[in-house]
Design a protein around this motif. Structure first.
Motif, PDB file in Angstrom:
ATOM      1  N   ARG A  30     -23.376 -21.128 -73.649  1.00 40.70           N
ATOM      2  CA  ARG A  30     -24.037 -22.001 -72.686  1.00 40.70           C
ATOM      3  C   ARG A  30     -25.375 -21.432 -72.209  1.00 40.70           C
ATOM      4  NH1 ARG A  30     -20.478 -24.333 -67.775  1.00 40.70           N
ATOM      5  NH2 ARG A  30     -19.120 -24.761 -69.571  1.00 40.70           N
ATOM      6  N   TYR A  31     -25.455 -20.104 -72.104  1.00 45.81           N
ATOM      7  CA  TYR A  31     -26.677 -19.461 -71.606  1.00 45.81           C
ATOM      8  C   TYR A  31     -27.105 -18.346 -72.568  1.00 45.81           C
ATOM      9  CZ  TYR A  31     -24.878 -21.659 -67.332  1.00 45.81           C
ATOM     10  OH  TYR A  31     -24.378 -22.550 -66.417  1.00 45.81           O
ATOM     11  N   PRO A  32     -27.477 -18.683 -73.790  1.00 45.18           N
ATOM     12  CA  PRO A  32     -27.747 -17.664 -74.813  1.00 45.18           C
ATOM     13  C   PRO A  32     -28.943 -16.764 -74.513  1.00 45.18           C
ATOM     14  CG  PRO A  32     -28.427 -19.840 -75.579  1.00 45.18           C
ATOM     15  CD  PRO A  32     -27.664 -20.058 -74.321  1.00 45.18           C
ATOM     16  N   GLN A  33     -29.909 -17.252 -73.747  1.00 44.63           N
ATOM     17  CA  GLN A  33     -31.082 -16.440 -73.452  1.00 44.63           C
ATOM     18  C   GLN A  33     -30.893 -15.527 -72.248  1.00 44.63           C
ATOM     19  OE1 GLN A  33     -33.588 -16.462 -75.634  1.00 44.63           O
ATOM     20  NE2 GLN A  33     -32.304 -17.919 -76.743  1.00 44.63           N
ATOM     21  N   GLN A  34     -29.875 -15.806 -71.468  1.00 48.60           N
ATOM     22  CA  GLN A  34     -29.699 -15.031 -70.238  1.00 48.60           C
ATOM     23  C   GLN A  34     -28.759 -13.853 -70.398  1.00 48.60           C
ATOM     24  OE1 GLN A  34     -29.031 -17.289 -66.669  1.00 48.60           O
ATOM     25  NE2 GLN A  34     -27.870 -15.638 -65.705  1.00 48.60           N
ATOM     26  N   VAL A 178     -16.384 -20.868 -66.143  1.00 47.35           N
ATOM     27  CA  VAL A 178     -17.677 -20.447 -66.695  1.00 47.35           C
ATOM     28  C   VAL A 178     -18.775 -20.643 -65.647  1.00 47.35           C
ATOM     29  CG1 VAL A 178     -19.455 -20.971 -68.412  1.00 47.35           C
ATOM     30  CG2 VAL A 178     -17.061 -20.844 -69.102  1.00 47.35           C
ATOM     31  N   GLY A 179     -18.745 -21.770 -64.969  1.00 49.32           N
ATOM     32  CA  GLY A 179     -19.723 -22.036 -63.922  1.00 49.32           C
ATOM     33  C   GLY A 179     -19.628 -21.040 -62.785  1.00 49.32           C
ATOM     34  N   GLU A 180     -18.407 -20.703 -62.393  1.00 47.58           N
ATOM     35  CA  GLU A 180     -18.209 -19.736 -61.307  1.00 47.58           C
ATOM     36  C   GLU A 180     -18.722 -18.359 -61.709  1.00 47.58           C
ATOM     37  OE1 GLU A 180     -14.647 -17.795 -58.555  1.00 47.58           O
ATOM     38  OE2 GLU A 180     -14.163 -19.288 -60.081  1.00 47.58           O
ATOM     39  N   LEU A 181     -18.401 -17.952 -62.932  1.00 50.10           N
ATOM     40  CA  LEU A 181     -18.852 -16.653 -63.416  1.00 50.10           C
ATOM     41  C   LEU A 181     -20.382 -16.578 -63.414  1.00 50.10           C
ATOM     42  CD1 LEU A 181     -18.204 -13.911 -64.707  1.00 50.10           C
ATOM     43  CD2 LEU A 181     -18.047 -15.072 -66.909  1.00 50.10           C
ATOM     44  N   HIS A 182     -21.011 -17.615 -63.921  1.00 48.25           N
ATOM     45  CA  HIS A 182     -22.476 -17.674 -63.956  1.00 48.25           C
ATOM     46  C   HIS A 182     -23.053 -17.613 -62.538  1.00 48.25           C
ATOM     47  CE1 HIS A 182     -26.504 -18.831 -65.196  1.00 48.25           C
ATOM     48  NE2 HIS A 182     -26.463 -19.868 -64.388  1.00 48.25           N
ATOM     49  N   ASN A 183     -22.467 -18.349 -61.620  1.00 47.68           N
ATOM     50  CA  ASN A 183     -22.968 -18.385 -60.247  1.00 47.68           C
ATOM     51  C   ASN A 183     -22.816 -17.038 -59.546  1.00 47.68           C
ATOM     52  OD1 ASN A 183     -23.785 -21.064 -60.395  1.00 47.68           O
ATOM     53  ND2 ASN A 183     -21.827 -21.852 -59.634  1.00 47.68           N
TER      54      ASN A 183
END
Length: 209
Positions: A30-34, A178-183
């Motif tokens: 979902r966030y390959p560049q980050q 996944v959203g929680e982890l990212h946040n």
């Protein structure tokens, strides 16, 4: 690790069957560049299809022990006669490039990293309850009940260290998790940025008094 363009080192641990691998794959997709998933070094032989610098950095035992002597590893351990460890140079390279580096390792390694690098963010992944953990292990259909019982016994021991982690991530719904982890990682960036900025401001104001 306080200037704003530098990435954050994040260690993810959890019970066997908690879904850490699936969660990591989805986060990176979902966030390959980050994000960058740390690549381990190992002394075991490559398996069919494994590529140098993709799945692992493959080393001879002499090369690995030289890395230990040179303090070139973030952490390392021996398992079934082979060394496994996290090369410091790769982690530093990714962090300096502004990518958040994620290490998926067990608890003992995680706590060693936190001791060595206090700014590391520790996340623990767990199902919502123990019954769900057992269900997932059984539903995988890859192990005997004796092996599953062994994994659950190991989970009992691991549960004693859960308070050592900065955040508990409940892996119930994959999308939400996944959203929680990212946040959580984004929040850590803001925390680091705000703290460093406030410190600089207070120092400047004090010097002008």
């Amino acid at each position: 690790m306080t200037h704003k363009n530098r990435g954050i080192l994040t260690v993810v641990s959890g019970f066997s069957g908690a879904g850490k691998g699936t969660l990591m794959r989805e986060l990176l997709a979902r966030y390959p560049q980050q994000y960058a998933l740390s690549i381990s070094a190992t002394t075991r032989e490559p398996r069919t299809g494994e590529r140098e610098g993709i799945e692992y950095f493959f080393k001879t035992r002499e090369q690995f022990e030289q890395m230990i002597a040179e303090d070139a590893l973030v952490e390392y351990a021996q398992y079934v006669g082979n060394y496994y460890g996290t090369p410091k140079a790769y982690v530093e390279e990714q962090l300096e490039a502004g990518r958040d580096v994620i290490l998926e390792i067990e608890m003992q390694g995680a706590l060693k990293i936190k001791e060595k690098f206090p700014e590391t963010l520790l996340l623990f992944v767990t199902p919502p309850c123990a019954a769900e953990l057992k269900r997932r292990l059984v539903d995988r259909g890859t192990e005997t009940m004796d092996k599953i019982a062994s994994r659950l016994a190991r989970a009992v021991e691991e549960a004693d260290f859960m308070e050592s982690y900065d955040y508990l991530i409940i892996n119930d719904d994959l999308e939400e998790c996944v959203g929680e982890l990212h946040n959580v990682i984004r929040q850590q960036h803001r925390k680091v940025s705000l703290c460093s900025g406030l410190i600089a401001q207070i120092r400047q104001e004090l010097s002008e008094l």
